[in-house]
Enzyme design. Structure first.
Site, PDB file in Angstrom:
ATOM      1  N   SER A  13       0.907  -1.578  -0.043  1.00 21.08           N
ATOM      2  CA  SER A  13       0.095   0.236  -0.493  1.00 21.08           C
ATOM      3  C   SER A  13       0.946   0.742   0.158  1.00 21.08           C
ATOM      4  CB  SER A  13      -0.841   0.012   1.408  1.00 21.08           C
ATOM      5  OG  SER A  13      -2.021   0.992   0.734  1.00 21.08           O
TER       6      SER A  13
ATOM      7  N   ASP B 204      -9.387  -3.767  -5.494  1.00 25.12           N
ATOM      8  CA  ASP B 204      -8.396  -4.007  -4.794  1.00 25.12           C
ATOM      9  C   ASP B 204      -8.973  -3.309  -3.524  1.00 25.12           C
ATOM     10  OD1 ASP B 204      -7.104  -2.610  -2.515  1.00 25.12           O
ATOM     11  OD2 ASP B 204      -4.607  -3.460  -2.749  1.00 25.12           O
TER      12      ASP B 204
ATOM     13  N   HIS C 101      -7.465  -5.655  -0.032  1.00 25.05           N
ATOM     14  CA  HIS C 101      -6.494  -5.426  -0.276  1.00 25.05           C
ATOM     15  C   HIS C 101      -4.592  -5.929  -0.154  1.00 25.05           C
ATOM     16  CE1 HIS C 101      -3.463  -1.769  -0.235  1.00 25.05           C
ATOM     17  NE2 HIS C 101      -3.822  -1.470   1.796  1.00 25.05           N
TER      18      HIS C 101
END
Length: 494
Positions: free
Chosen positions: A208, A435, A463
């Site tokens: 991320s 996602d 995610h």
């Protein structure tokens, strides 16, 4: 709602160098003492070792104030075949890399754990590394409960007041630190960590926001890279509001995937089609805006904003979908928001005693200085209105969540731009098609921007992809990190 937030998502030939030797790159001028330091590792439970690594607060003044970075490692299981350190970052910004490694290091691939020390660190301003602390628990309770889908100017002004107050508290309590918590500084810290860990070249896994940090490192130190995995990519060339709008669209995609799954699983309590489920959720949120829910945990009312946050938290991980189904059933049928509130609290690391980690304060501090921000409330409102058109359920909440940046005491004029990392070896970018927090198109874009980018796709939900249990992703990632030989560009795992 904090932005680009990763929540505990992570990641045969011989190695490409002897990592016990001195780093192959010369320390930048004036930084020799930092690059040459030897961490004093001490056992810190369950086989882990902990240390502190010093970095300069301001790299232009290396003899000035210092920051101590909290670092943890799980030593390689087979020291005879050890390659070096695998530095990791779980995202955020604001996520504790120390906590992440404590929780997830043993879930990394068996081959990786044999060959690498799994290393985590708290970036400057985060957790145990001189944390930015601005808000009390009650102040954050008020911030998160505030209506982030305003229906009139009074509600918009209330949001503005909350944003101003947040920014002012950070100016008062952490003002001297705020100019130095941005990603460019954290990436420079990573090169000091590389040298202090004794590695010639950096081997890194970032999830991320950790992909943005990794890309920033690659841009600054392309020749110091051995292997980089960027999982759940953030697109560096997007503006601050473009990121928020696209992220909101990602949550809409994930909500539809949840709705499809609910219907296909049978007995879905919200409708017989995905459209019906989404309409039911939308009606529920509208009703909650007018009449917040009660909860059995404490005296807080579960507002529409808190309900959306709870839904968003569950969309991060597919294994949470049954929990979301239960939470929405409880909320819709009994007007009880207890489960949704528990999910929302988990999202922002609120503890049972009402206190919070510094995740939210650090998240805002980094995001606000990384990119230019809209100049005023009216301009920001236009971005929120645009987000509502393309992401009706999540757009306003995601965009308004970054409003304190409008009033932030430190602003940058450095416009976003593509990251090329010219001269770097192959860099693997992983994208998950559905996602919620880092849309797949961001991974495609980052892989294209990087001069040596290699795209690895996970056709799945949730995610990030690594540590989600997909054997194809695990093997492709582990093989690359061990050998530095990437998978074929465009590989898709299902």
């Amino acid at each position: 709602m904090a932005t680009v937030l990763a929540l505990a998502a992570v990641t045969g030939c011989e190695s490409s160098g002897d990592n016990e030797a001195a780093p192959s790159t010369t320390a930048p001028a004036g930084l020799g003492s930092f690059y040459g330091q030897k961490p004093s590792w001490k056992g810190c439970g369950s086989g882990f070792e902990c240390a502190t690594v010093q970095v300069p607060l301001d790299y232009s003044k290396p003899s000035g104030e210092k920051v101590g970075l909290s670092v943890i490692r799980l030593p390689a299981e087979d020291k005879s075949s050890r390659i070096g350190s695998l530095l990791t970052n779980p995202g955020g910004p604001g996520g504790s890399g120390v906590d992440f490694v404590r929780q997830a290091a043993r879930a990394f691939g068996d081959d990786l754990r044999r060959r690498f020390d799994i290393v985590g660190f708290d970036p400057r301003g985060v957790a145990a590394s001189d944390p930015v602390k601005c808000n009390t628990g009650p102040q954050l309770d008020e911030f998160f409960a505030t209506d982030a889908s305003p229906d009139d100017q009074n509600e918009t002004n209330k949001l503005g007041d909350e944003g101003k107050a947040f920014a002012q508290r950070c100016k008062t309590k952490a003002g001297t630190e705020l100019p130095y918590v941005g990603t460019m500084y954290a990436a420079r810290d990573m090169d000091v960590l590389r040298a202090a860990l004794g590695d010639n070249k950096l081997t890194y896994y970032g999830a991320s926001y950790g992909t943005y940090l990794g890309a920033s490192y690659a841009e600054q130190f392309p020749k110091n890279i051995r292997a980089l995995v960027l999982d759940g990519a953030v697109d560096p060339k997007l503006s601050s509001t473009e990121l928020l709008i696209e992220q909101a669209k990602g949550f809409e995609t994930a909500l539809r995937a949840f709705a499809d799954d609910c219907v296909k699983s049978g007995g879905c309590p919200f409708g017989n089609s995905a459209d019906a489920v989404i309409d039911k959720v939308a009606s529920f949120l509208t009703a909650t805006d007018k009449k917040p829910l009660s909860n059995s945990r404490d005296s807080r009312k579960v507002t529409e904003s808190l309900a959306v946050m709870g839904i968003a938290r569950a969309l991060y991980v597919k294994e949470y979908w049954p929990v979301l189904r239960q939470a929405l059933t409880q909320a819709m049928q009994k007007s009880d928001g207890t489960y949704l509130l528990a999910l929302a609290d988990e999202m922002v690391e609120r503890k049972a005693d009402g206190s919070y980690s510094n995740q939210t304060d650090a998240n805002m501090a980094v995001n606000c200085v990384d990119k230019p921000n809209p100049p005023n409330l009216a301009t920001y409102g236009k971005a929120a209105a645009e987000a509502k058109k393309v992401a009706p359920r999540f757009g306003p909440f995601v965009v308004w969540g970054g409003l304190p940046c409008v009033y932030w005491p430190v602003q940058t004029k450095q416009e976003p731009k593509p990251v090329t990392a010219k001269g770097a070896p192959p860099i693997v970018v992983i994208g998950t098609i559905r996602d919620p927090a880092t849309p797949y198109k961001w991974a495609q874009s980052l892989a294209d921007q990087l001069s040596s980018g290699v795209l690895l796709t996970y056709d799945g939900d949730g995610h990030t992809a690594y540590l989600q249990g997909n054997s194809c992703i695990t093997k492709a990632t582990d093989d690359y990190l061990i050998t530095a030989d990437p998978p074929k560009d465009g590989t898709t795992c299902r």
